[in-house]
Design a protein around this motif. Sequence first.
Motif, short mmCIF file in Angstrom:
data_model
loop_
_atom_site.label_atom_id
_atom_site.label_comp_id
_atom_site.label_asym_id
_atom_site.label_seq_id
_atom_site.Cartn_x
_atom_site.Cartn_y
_atom_site.Cartn_z
N TYR A 1 35.44 33.53 45.37
CA TYR A 1 35.70 34.34 44.44
C TYR A 1 37.24 34.43 43.89
O TYR A 1 38.08 34.06 44.69
CB TYR A 1 35.15 35.84 44.69
CG TYR A 1 33.73 35.68 45.03
CD1 TYR A 1 32.92 36.16 43.71
CD2 TYR A 1 33.07 35.53 46.19
CE1 TYR A 1 31.64 36.03 44.15
CE2 TYR A 1 31.86 35.48 46.60
CZ TYR A 1 31.07 35.99 45.18
OH TYR A 1 29.55 35.87 45.58
N PRO A 2 37.49 35.06 42.88
CA PRO A 2 38.91 35.07 42.27
C PRO A 2 39.77 36.02 43.20
O PRO A 2 39.05 36.90 43.92
CB PRO A 2 38.79 35.82 40.91
CG PRO A 2 37.24 35.44 40.60
CD PRO A 2 36.60 35.48 41.71
N GLU A 3 41.08 35.92 43.16
CA GLU A 3 41.96 36.54 43.85
C GLU A 3 43.33 36.39 43.49
O GLU A 3 43.74 35.35 42.69
CB GLU A 3 41.90 36.17 45.52
CG GLU A 3 42.15 34.71 45.81
CD GLU A 3 42.07 34.67 47.41
OE1 GLU A 3 42.59 33.53 47.53
OE2 GLU A 3 41.59 35.31 47.90
N GLY B 1 46.01 32.75 38.58
CA GLY B 1 45.52 33.29 39.73
C GLY B 1 44.51 32.32 40.22
O GLY B 1 44.04 31.30 39.45
N ARG B 2 43.90 32.64 41.25
CA ARG B 2 42.85 31.76 42.00
C ARG B 2 41.54 32.48 41.38
O ARG B 2 41.31 33.60 41.44
CB ARG B 2 43.00 31.94 43.47
CG ARG B 2 43.99 31.31 44.07
CD ARG B 2 43.99 31.69 45.77
NE ARG B 2 45.28 31.10 46.25
CZ ARG B 2 45.69 30.94 47.55
NH1 ARG B 2 44.59 31.73 48.34
NH2 ARG B 2 46.59 30.73 48.03
N ILE B 3 40.74 31.62 40.69
CA ILE B 3 39.54 32.03 40.21
C ILE B 3 38.52 31.58 40.81
O ILE B 3 37.35 31.72 40.03
CB ILE B 3 39.53 31.24 38.67
CG1 ILE B 3 39.63 29.73 38.75
CG2 ILE B 3 40.67 31.77 37.83
CD1 ILE B 3 39.39 28.90 37.63
N GLY B 4 38.30 31.16 41.93
CA GLY B 4 37.22 30.81 42.73
C GLY B 4 36.51 29.44 42.43
O GLY B 4 37.21 28.29 41.72
N ASN B 5 35.01 29.22 42.51
CA ASN B 5 34.80 28.08 42.11
C ASN B 5 33.23 28.23 41.15
O ASN B 5 32.42 27.34 41.04
CB ASN B 5 34.26 27.03 43.29
CG ASN B 5 33.48 27.61 44.24
OD1 ASN B 5 32.90 28.88 44.27
ND2 ASN B 5 32.97 27.28 45.22
N LEU B 6 33.28 29.49 40.77
CA LEU B 6 32.09 29.71 40.07
C LEU B 6 32.27 29.93 38.51
O LEU B 6 32.40 30.96 37.92
CB LEU B 6 31.21 31.33 40.61
CG LEU B 6 31.34 31.50 41.99
CD1 LEU B 6 30.70 32.74 42.35
CD2 LEU B 6 30.06 30.35 42.58
N PHE B 7 32.48 28.76 38.01
CA PHE B 7 32.79 28.81 36.77
C PHE B 7 32.20 27.31 35.97
O PHE B 7 32.03 26.42 36.79
CB PHE B 7 34.39 28.73 36.56
CG PHE B 7 35.02 27.62 37.02
CD1 PHE B 7 35.22 26.15 36.43
CD2 PHE B 7 35.77 28.03 38.28
CE1 PHE B 7 36.08 25.42 37.02
CE2 PHE B 7 36.40 26.84 39.02
CZ PHE B 7 36.69 25.60 38.32
#
Length: 332
Positions: free
Chosen positions: A90-92, A117-123
């Motif tokens: 998830y983002p952070e 930012g860190r956007i996770g991998n759900l995109f």
Amino acid sequence: MEIGKKSSSGTKQAIIRMTNTDSSVQVVDTSLQQRMTASGSISGGTGSIQFILTDLRCADAASTYYCITLYSTDTTGSDEATTNITARTYPEQIEMFPSPDRFLYDDGQLISFRCIGRIGNLFDENNLQNLWAWEWRYIDNEFNSWTRYPDDQSITYDLPTLSTECQYTGASTLVHTISNLDNGRQFRCSVLSADFSANRTVYVLGQTPIATPSPPDTCPREQNQKSSIGVGVAVGVCIMVVVDVICLCVAYLFRDEIADCIGVKKTRNTNARVMSDMQTPPATVIAPVRIPTQGVGDENEVPENRNDYDVLQREVADVPNTYEKIRPYQNV
């Protein structure tokens, strides 16, 4: 029976294994032993094994998992099944950087808001506009809600880059022209939800924040309570002022009594000298001599200094016709 990972080249790496001669499951990949709970049993021609992995990491989802069973009836054979596991991140650490970075902006000035930012991998790389959301609102009213920024053409998106295993870093930029209407306006960027967002407030030089209409009052009782509190405060202040005036008037009327109570003595003739505390040496009593005056009706005056007075008396007693000598002391 065996469970393990299968690489993209087809190489197998066992994680746990159990045979019909084992009383418990054997952990083959000891690197996972601290995060794993394994169980299983084999009875006759049936059996099952499993493991539960805690503290899931991206590397745990990087491979295809397989389960293989070896059996022997009339002939020897095997059965195999595979599955894939997805690890969600998830983002952070979403941050916003305005350029130029100032507290006050000029009307007509161009400003760039960049969110990183860190956007996770759900995109979806082909649909980044649904990943990033740009919104704004005025901050002068707590009831104001965020609304979507109206010009999508002013927003750009960077392609995400892999930072740590299955965690990606992304960025988006909003370019906006400042106007007087932006004074006190807040800009926000978020990824997936408002829980992962950053914002910045803009103020325009020489402008007062624009007031926006408040929503209709749905709680008149609360408003009446606030009005009552305001009236009560005003009445209390008026009462305090009246009490202070009365106290000052009473203090003025009874000022002599108050002065006596606090030990302050008032003298009626401020020009009179207080000689009660002076110690005078013993002296021979000499009858006072009346000093003649020139004008009719003028008050007789005596020298102020006692020593001068004594000298004058002696001169009067010893020397006749001392009028001319004592004349300078008439006006002392």
